[in-house]
Structure formats: structure tokens, C-alpha cells
Design an enzyme around this catalytic site. Structure first.
Site, short mmCIF file in Angstrom:
data_model
loop_
_atom_site.label_atom_id
_atom_site.label_comp_id
_atom_site.label_asym_id
_atom_site.label_seq_id
_atom_site.Cartn_x
_atom_site.Cartn_y
_atom_site.Cartn_z
N THR A 1 40.93 -25.20 25.77
CA THR A 1 41.79 -24.02 25.65
C THR A 1 42.04 -23.45 27.03
O THR A 1 41.21 -23.60 27.94
CB THR A 1 41.12 -22.92 24.80
OG1 THR A 1 39.88 -22.58 25.41
CG2 THR A 1 40.86 -23.39 23.38
N GLU B 1 43.87 -25.24 19.21
CA GLU B 1 42.93 -25.47 18.11
C GLU B 1 43.59 -26.03 16.86
O GLU B 1 42.94 -26.31 15.87
CB GLU B 1 42.20 -24.15 17.75
CG GLU B 1 41.22 -23.66 18.80
CD GLU B 1 41.87 -22.73 19.84
OE1 GLU B 1 43.10 -22.83 20.03
OE2 GLU B 1 41.14 -21.92 20.45
N TRP C 1 51.02 -0.32 15.24
CA TRP C 1 51.04 -1.45 16.15
C TRP C 1 52.47 -1.74 16.56
O TRP C 1 53.35 -1.94 15.72
CB TRP C 1 50.45 -2.70 15.47
CG TRP C 1 48.97 -2.64 15.30
CD1 TRP C 1 48.16 -1.57 15.59
CD2 TRP C 1 48.12 -3.67 14.81
NE1 TRP C 1 46.86 -1.88 15.31
CE2 TRP C 1 46.80 -3.16 14.83
CE3 TRP C 1 48.33 -4.97 14.36
CZ2 TRP C 1 45.70 -3.91 14.40
CZ3 TRP C 1 47.23 -5.71 13.94
CH2 TRP C 1 45.93 -5.19 13.96
N LYS D 1 48.84 -0.30 20.72
CA LYS D 1 48.47 0.57 19.61
C LYS D 1 48.89 1.98 19.95
O LYS D 1 48.32 2.63 20.81
CB LYS D 1 46.97 0.49 19.36
CG LYS D 1 46.58 -0.86 18.79
CD LYS D 1 45.10 -1.01 18.56
CE LYS D 1 44.84 -2.41 18.00
NZ LYS D 1 43.59 -2.97 18.43
P1 AMP Z 1 47.69 -22.55 23.42
O1 AMP Z 1 46.43 -22.77 22.68
O2 AMP Z 1 47.51 -22.48 24.88
O3 AMP Z 1 48.70 -23.57 23.03
O4 AMP Z 1 48.24 -21.13 23.01
C1 AMP Z 1 48.37 -20.75 21.67
C2 AMP Z 1 48.98 -19.40 21.57
O5 AMP Z 1 50.31 -19.40 22.10
C3 AMP Z 1 49.16 -18.92 20.14
O6 AMP Z 1 47.98 -18.44 19.60
C4 AMP Z 1 50.24 -17.86 20.32
O7 AMP Z 1 49.69 -16.65 20.78
C5 AMP Z 1 51.11 -18.45 21.41
N1 AMP Z 1 52.28 -19.11 20.81
C6 AMP Z 1 52.47 -20.41 20.59
N2 AMP Z 1 53.68 -20.63 20.05
C7 AMP Z 1 54.27 -19.42 19.92
C8 AMP Z 1 55.52 -18.96 19.41
N3 AMP Z 1 56.44 -19.79 18.93
N4 AMP Z 1 55.75 -17.63 19.42
C9 AMP Z 1 54.84 -16.76 19.89
N5 AMP Z 1 53.65 -17.13 20.39
C10 AMP Z 1 53.37 -18.44 20.40
#
Ligand code: AMP
Length: 563
Positions: free
Chosen positions: A184, A328, A441, A436
């Protein structure tokens, strides 16, 4: 029970078999790190994967070993994806953009046995090599002619392959064997390792090719701009070989001009990437009066899709679909496919639908939970913590003693969302980014989307800043397009006209560049740090109007707890 079907394993060996048996002459094209274009067929790719497998075994790679790979999207990284997975080893992709410290941490945590890297990353790997405890050797992804002298004496990839046999008797693996691994890239805490099983990859590759998912077919030419060093480039390298689509890999060429040239030269029809990349490409088209001649679809994910990107692409006849997911989730959880007749609607009606993150892919369950742990209705209004479960959702972080799932077996995504009655999920924020305000929110995504519609705005990010009455109010931070100018108040007015009152930013600040992280997401932690002492202008005015200096001091103290 007797009389049931066979249980043959779902492994990526099966994908390779389909590629060779059914689509042997389909092409894989790479823009090389060394310059120029490399082109070969699926059949020839498998031969090189076989050579690589022999080389890996000769080097001492055993089933279950983690092998680090830091590379651009190239045919060589594709060969590592398949050869490592098919001999039962684990391809650990490493994100170079997260920097040396992160790379050293993840290589040590995964206990990588070897590290393969592109020429670009030689200085980074050489710098961390003395700190890598488990690594027995290095391989630079190039040929002899291009291999530089290096203090870590890497083997040269092409030399390694040259002497090996081009067929391999790929073993039959259990589908629950780990195939690849990614950490991550959270901005807080240590990176956490996620292992992808063969089964998860195969299932997701199949599901992403459904029409109401990515919807790509064998007639498409796929361009994954999303990097192969982060969550398997959304499985495009597996999906292309599974369905027989031509695969175009951009190498290090992520700028607008390089992407545009590759798209036109290779007749790309379907591209996949994060919003920041597309903004760069669209700016290039606009500045150079170019149009697309073959591109039809682009899949946008990783961060929220914006109205500006939808309109930007539609101007050139390209349709945009949004996907959502995370490391994940291998990574895709939802895709926003269009309902029948969608493109008959006027664009003003379509955009609010397209801005949603979409419906859960088959076999993915979603639920939203309130702060006090109650499941919330899918009414498009109730907003809560998004949790998921399914066959390609993590069950445990690699070598971690922290619990990964909730007590009842769901994974909390860390995103806050609503789910609409039609099943479309809509992210409003990361839980830690949500503003907030007086118990409500506020969605920072809505504010950012509105700001990106202002013609001079190139990048936008909203963060919460302290307010004595409302706890937090939104501050909108923008960076302007090259050569453009605008007043903060003009931008604020524009945004306010498009949003409900509660979401009106209290102030707008213009900075040179919004900090972007390694996976294309805005670094809000950095912005919060930059603006940690920010005083909203309305509050500062209030303080200034107090003529008595003592009163002013005590007001500021009451507002911000500072002297
Ligand atoms: P990662 O694990 O680095 O791929 O990041 C995942 C996170 O990216 C998710 O939990 C979201 O917060 C954000 N994310 C991924 N796709 C989108 C999307 N289409 N719109 C908004 N946030 C997104």
C-alpha cells in the site's frame, strides 16, 4: 457431493495458454526505456517468458520466493509478471515514485531474493543496495550494449535470457498460490504488503472484461498508462492476453506528447489511467490542436474522475468510464458502466451519473456503516464507511499482526461514500480527508470537481481548516493552468454557484503546484501541513477589527489556541 464439475485451478498459466493457443499472432508493443519501439507476438512473448523461467530457476529462485521488480510498463516487466507467477514465485512490484526509503522498507519487509530494475532506477537501487538484507543479486532490465557500469554488478536481463531454452513445462499450481505482491502507498503509517493469488487475478481479469465492467474486447488495442508497479496495472496485462487484445505499453513515456504519439501510431482504442495523466494528455491535445483518430474509451480510476476530464475527452469523441478500487482489492471494486440509452441523454444529465464510482463488480459485496456501526440504507443520501468483501479482497496483510478485517469479516476501505438506489456507489471522501462542519460531512470531491470546471484551474484540492463555530470549514487550494490568471474570489464565486451552501469554500488560495503522490493522488497530508496555521480571511478580519490589542490576542487565542 458426487456428480459435480471438475475442479481445475484458475491460474495465470491458463491465461498464457489461451494467449498462445488462440491469439498467437496478436501483438505486444513497448516504448522502450532505451528509446525506440519493441514489438512481438503473444507466441514470441511466451517463448521469452520460458527463457526467463529457466534463468530464474538457474539463479536459484524457488516457489514462494519474492522477487522485487522496479520497472516501467514494458514487455520485460510483463515477462516477469508471467514467468515468476507461472513457476510459483511472487512478482513483488515496487513503486519507484515512493522514494528510496520506501523501496528499501518494502524490499526488506518482503525479503526479496533478487531485484530486477529498469535503467532509470539504477541510481535509486544502487543507493539502497547496502541496506537490503535479503537480496542475493540484481538484474538490470536492458541489453549488454546499454548496461552501465554499476557498483552492485547486476546481471544483464537480455544476456540472462539469451542462453536459455524457449520452452518451459509450466507446473500446475494451486489456484490459491500467491502470484504477485504490492505494498500500500498510504500517506500515513508503514506500507502494508498485499499478496495476490492466481485465483484472484484470474477472476478479476475475467470480470473486468465483462461489457458492464471495463468492457474491452479482442477488437480493442489496450494502453495501460496506469503503472505496472502499482496493483498489476489494474490487471490489464492479464486481461489483454486473456481476451486476445493488442497490448501497448508506454514505458517511461507518460507525458502528453509521448502518449499521444503512441496512441496514434499504434491505433489505441482503449486506455486506462489516473486523472492526472489524462489532464496532461488533454492539455497537449488542446495546445497543439490535435485530435484522436482511433481512441474510443478511457477508463479512469485511482482518484475521482472530474467533469473537466469527461468533457475534455468527449470533445475528441472519447467516452469515459470511472472505476474505483484499491491495493487491497486487486484493485477493482466498482465500475460505472452506462445503462442502455445513456448516450442519448444530454451531457448535463449524464455528468452527475458519470461522476459516481459505479456498481460493484460481480461477486463483490459492499455496505456502508455509520460511525456507531449500523448498516446504512442505499438511498443516495446516507453517507458512511464503505466496507467490502469478495474473492479478490484481502483477508490478511503480509506478515502483519494487525487485524485486517472487521470482526464479521469485511474489509473497511477507509473511504466514505453513499450508495444510490440503483446500486451505484459514490465516494465523498477518504475518511481522514472528510471535512466535518457543524456535525455535517462535506464532500471535498464535490468542491474539487466544481473548481476544475473553472477554465483557468489546472489542479484543485479542498481541505478542512479550523473554525471556532463549525469545527472545520473548507479551504480550496488551486494551481492555475500555464499562463492563466484568476483572482481567488472569482474562483470562489464560481464554485459557490455550483454547490449547496454548506459546501461553499470559505476561502481560495492559489499555489504554484498541488503536491501529487506516487500513485497520482493529491497529497492532502502535505497540504494540511502547508496550511496548518491558516486563518480563514473572515476570521482574520474579525480579529483585526477588534481595536484593542489585548482583545485581539485573546480572540485569536480563543479561535486557534495560540498566543
Ligand atoms: P490505492 O490503494 O493506492 O490504489 O488507493 C486506493 C484509494 O484510492 C481508494 O481507497 C480511494 O480513496 C481512492 N480511489 C480509487 N479510485 C477512486 C475513484 N474512482 N474515485 C475516488 N477515489 C478513488
Amino acid at each position: 457431493m458426487e456428480g459435480l464439475m471438475m475442479h481445475t485451478p484458475l491460474t495465470i498459466k491458463g491465461i498464457l495458454k489461451i494467449a498462445v493457443n488462440n491469439y498467437a499472432n496478436q501483438e505486444i508493443v513497448t516504448k522502450l526505456v532505451e528509446g525506440g519501439i519493441h514489438r512481438y507476438s503473444f507466441k514470441d512473448a511466451e517463448k521469452r517468458m520460458a527463457k526467463l523461467a529457466h534463468a530464474l530457476v538457474r539463479m536459484g529462485v524457488k516457489p514462494g520466493d519474492r522477487i522485487g521488480v522496479m520497472g516501467w510498463n514494458t514487455h520485460r516487466q510483463l515477462e516477469l509478471y508471467y514467468a515468476l507467477g507461472c513457476i510459483g514465485a511472487i512478482c513483488h512490484t515496487i513503486n519507484p515514485r515512493l522514494g528510496a526509503e520506501n523501496a528499501a522498507f518494502v524490499i526488506n519487509h518482503a525479503e526479496d531474493k533478487f531485484v530486477f530494475y529498469d535503467l532509470t532506477f539504477a541510481p535509486l537501487i544502487e543507493a539502497i543496495a547496502p541496506h537490503l538484507k535479503s537480496v542475493k543479486g540484481y538484474v538490470v532490465l536492458t541489453d549488454k550494449a546499454n548496461a552501465p557500469k554499476s557498483p552492485i554488478n547486476p546481471a544483464v536481463y537480455e544476456t540472462l535470457l539469451a542462453k536459455e531454452k524457449d520452452s518451459y513445462d509450466w507446473p500446475d499450481l494451486d489456484e490459491n498460490t500467491a502470484c504477485s505482491m504490492c505494498y500500500t502507498s498510504g500517506t500515513t503509517g508503514q506500507p502494508k504488503g498485499v499478496l495476490y493469488s492466481h485465483r484472484a487475478i484470474v477472476l478479476q481479469a475475467m470480470v473486468t472484461c465483462l461489457p458492464a465492467s471495463f468492457g474491452c474486447t479482442h477488437e480493442d488495442t489496450l494502453l495501460p498508462v496506469v503503472p505496472m508497479f502499482h496493483v498489476n496495472a489494474w490487471n490489464a496485462p492479464y486481461a489483454a492476453l486473456l481476451i486476445g487484445a493488442k497490448l501497448v505499453l508506454p514505458g517511461p513515456g507518460m507525458d502528453g506528447e509521448s502518449l499521444y504519439t503512441l496512441i496514434e501510431d499504434e491505433k489505441v482504442t482503449y486506455s486506462l489511467g489516473v486523472p492526472t495523466i489524462w489532464l496532461g494528455l488533454l492539455a497537449y491535445l488542446e495546445e497543439n490542436n490535435k485530435t484522436f483518430s482511433t481512441m474510443k474509451y478511457t477508463l479512469v480510476g485511482g482518484s475521482a474522475l472530474s467533469e473537466a476530464i469527461i468533457r475534455g475527452f468527449e470533445k475528441y469523441g472519447v467516452r469515459v468510464r470511472q472505476g474505483w478500487g484499491m491495493t487491497e482489492m486487486s484493485p477493482t471494486g466498482t465500475v460505472n458502466a452506462e445503462d442502455p440509452g445513456f448516450y442519448d441523454l444530454p451531457i448535463e444529465e449524464r455528468i452527475p451519473i458519470q461522476l459516481k464510482q459505479g456498481r460493484a463488480l460481480p461477486f463483490i459485496d459492499m455496505r456502508i456503516m455509520s460511525e456507531d456501526g449500523k448498516e446504512l440504507p442505499w438511498d443516495g443520501v446516507s453517507s458512511g464507511h464503505l466496507q467490502v468483501r469478495g474473492p479478490w479482497v484481502i483477508s490478511d496483510y503480509y506478515n502483519s499482526d494487525k487485524p485486517t478485517l472487521t470482526e464479521d469479516g469485511w474489509f473497511d476501505t477507509g473511504d466514505v461514500s453513499v450508495i444510490h438506489p440503483d446500486g451505484r456507489m459514490q465516494i465523498t471522501d477518504r475518511a481522514k480527508d472528510v471535512i466535518k462542519s457543524g456535525g455535517e460531512w462535506i464532500s471535498t470531491l464535490d468542491i474539487e470537481n466544481a473548481a476544475l470546471m473553472f477554465p483557468a484551474v489546472a489542479q484543485a484540492a479542498a481541505i478542512g481548516v479550523h473554525h471556532p463555530k463549525w469545527q472545520e470549514r473548507p479551504l480550496l487550494i488551486v494551481a492555475l493552468k500555464k499562463g492563466a490568471s484568476a483572482e481567488p474570489e472569482e474562483i470562489r464565486q464560481f464554485v459557490c454557484e455550483r454547490l449547496p451552501k454548506i459546501s461553499h469554500p470559505d476561502a481560495v488560495e492559489i499555489i504554484d503546484e498541488i503536491p501529487i503522490g506516487a500513485t497520482g493522488k493529491v497529497l492532502k497530508t502535505k497540504l494540511r501541513e502547508m496550511f496548518k496555521d491558516y486563518v480563514l480571511p473572515s476570521l482574520a478580519d474579525k480579529a483585526a477589527s477588534k481595536s484593542n490589542a489585548g482583545e485581539k490576542k485573546s480572540l485569536l487565542k480563543s479561535l486557534f489556541g495560540k498566543k
